[in-house]
Design an enzyme around this catalytic site. Structure first.
Site, PDB file in Angstrom:
ATOM      1  CG  HIS A  44      -1.598   4.921  -0.763  1.00 15.83           C
ATOM      2  ND1 HIS A  44      -1.642   3.500  -0.975  1.00 15.83           N
ATOM      3  CD2 HIS A  44      -1.205   5.288   0.368  1.00 15.83           C
ATOM      4  CE1 HIS A  44      -1.320   3.180   0.504  1.00 15.83           C
ATOM      5  NE2 HIS A  44      -0.979   4.231   1.182  1.00 15.83           N
ATOM      6  CG  HIS A  86       3.755   5.299   1.681  1.00 19.17           C
ATOM      7  ND1 HIS A  86       4.253   5.307   3.049  1.00 19.17           N
ATOM      8  CD2 HIS A  86       2.487   4.877   1.684  1.00 19.17           C
ATOM      9  CE1 HIS A  86       3.348   4.450   3.730  1.00 19.17           C
ATOM     10  NE2 HIS A  86       2.219   4.338   3.007  1.00 19.17           N
TER      11      HIS A  86
HETATM   12  P1  5GP Z   1      -0.046   2.572   4.417  1.00 16.52           P
HETATM   13  O1  5GP Z   1      -0.950   1.760   4.846  1.00 16.52           O
HETATM   14  O2  5GP Z   1       0.922   2.666   5.289  1.00 16.52           O
HETATM   15  O3  5GP Z   1      -0.556   4.179   3.874  1.00 16.52           O
HETATM   16  O4  5GP Z   1       0.264   2.076   3.057  1.00 16.52           O
HETATM   17  C1  5GP Z   1       1.342   0.847   2.811  1.00 16.52           C
HETATM   18  C2  5GP Z   1       0.985   0.056   1.510  1.00 16.52           C
HETATM   19  O5  5GP Z   1       2.629  -0.452   1.219  1.00 16.52           O
HETATM   20  C3  5GP Z   1       0.017  -0.827   1.428  1.00 16.52           C
HETATM   21  O6  5GP Z   1      -0.788  -0.520   0.488  1.00 16.52           O
HETATM   22  C4  5GP Z   1       0.787  -2.009   1.455  1.00 16.52           C
HETATM   23  O7  5GP Z   1       0.141  -2.912   0.465  1.00 16.52           O
HETATM   24  C5  5GP Z   1       2.171  -1.716   0.429  1.00 16.52           C
HETATM   25  N1  5GP Z   1       3.301  -2.387   0.927  1.00 16.52           N
HETATM   26  C6  5GP Z   1       3.611  -2.944   2.207  1.00 16.52           C
HETATM   27  N2  5GP Z   1       4.764  -3.603   2.083  1.00 16.52           N
HETATM   28  C7  5GP Z   1       5.259  -3.486   0.719  1.00 16.52           C
HETATM   29  C8  5GP Z   1       6.154  -4.076  -0.049  1.00 16.52           C
HETATM   30  O8  5GP Z   1       7.179  -4.563   0.691  1.00 16.52           O
HETATM   31  N3  5GP Z   1       6.553  -3.686  -1.378  1.00 16.52           N
HETATM   32  C9  5GP Z   1       5.321  -2.934  -1.859  1.00 16.52           C
HETATM   33  N4  5GP Z   1       5.475  -2.698  -3.402  1.00 16.52           N
HETATM   34  N5  5GP Z   1       4.272  -2.694  -1.405  1.00 16.52           N
HETATM   35  C10 5GP Z   1       4.181  -2.688  -0.020  1.00 16.52           C
END
Ligand code: 5GP
Ligand code: ZN
Length: 138
Positions: free
Chosen positions: A103, A101
Site C-alpha cells: 500500500h 501487495h
Molecule cells: P490488505 O488488507 O490485503 O493489505 O489489502 C487489500 C486491499 O485491496 C484493500 O485495501 C482493499 O480495499 C483492496 N481491494 C480488494 N479488492 C480489490 C479490487 O478488486 N480492486 C482494487 N482496486 N482494490 C481492491
C-alpha cells in the site's frame, strides 16, 4: 507463477481493468477500491506470491524503490504532504488479499490518522530476550 483464482493476478496482468498509475514488465500499481485517502495505491507484482516471505529477493528488492517513486508522484501530482508505505502479511496482520501487495497511502496535513498504534512499554531485559528469540530463528 500466476494463480488463475487470484483477483490481483487478474488485475496485475490486465485481465480485469483497473485505475493504473504505473506499469512495467513486473509490476502494476493501481488505485485501491476502498481508499484510506485520495490516491491510495497498491503495488502488485505480476507474478503471484502469497506474501513478502514467498517473494524472491529480486522482486522484493524492487518494491521499496517503486513505492518511493509512486509516493513522490503523489506529492507532486496530488499535493500530498507525505505518504505511508504499508505491507500486510497474514490475516492477523490485516492481509485480506493473499497476493503480495504494497500500500502507498498519500497523507495530507490535517487529514485523519491512518496508520498508528498505541505504544506499549518494555523493559530492556525483555527486549533482549525477545531479540534473542528472533535471532535464533533466522
Ligand atoms: P490488505 O488488507 O490485503 O493489505 O489489502 C487489500 C486491499 O485491496 C484493500 O485495501 C482493499 O480495499 C483492496 N481491494 C480488494 N479488492 C480489490 C479490487 O478488486 N480492486 C482494487 N482496486 N482494490 C481492491
Ligand atoms: Zn495472485
Amino acid at each position: 507463477m500466476k494463480d488463475c483464482n487470484c483477483i490481483f493476478c487478474k488485475i496485475a496482468n490486465g485481465e480485469i481493468p483497473s485505475a493504473t498509475v504505473y506499469e512495467d514488465d513486473e509490476f502494476r500499481a493501481i488505485l485501491d477500491l476502498g481508499p484510506a485517502s485520495k490516491g491510495h495505491a497498491l503495488i502488485l507484482p505480476k507474478n503471484h506470491f502469497k506474501d513478502i516471505c514467498e517473494a524472491d529477493d529480486a522482486t522484493a528488492g524492487k518494491l521499496f524503490p517503486l513505492a518511493a517513486k509512486i509516493g513522490a508522484a503523489m506529492k507532486k501530482g496530488l499535493g500530498a504532504d507525505g505518504f505511508n508505505v504499508v505491507q500486510n502479511n497474514g490475516s492477523s496482520a490485516g492481509q485480506t488479499v493473499f497476493h503480495l501487495h504494497v500500500h502507498v497511502i498519500p497523507r495530507y496535513e490535517g487529514g485523519p490518522t491512518i496508520v498508528s498504534w498505541d505504544p506499549g512499554k518494555a523493559e530492556s531485559d525483555e527486549l533482549t530476550k525477545t531479540a534473542d528469540l528472533i535471532k535464533a530463528a533466522f
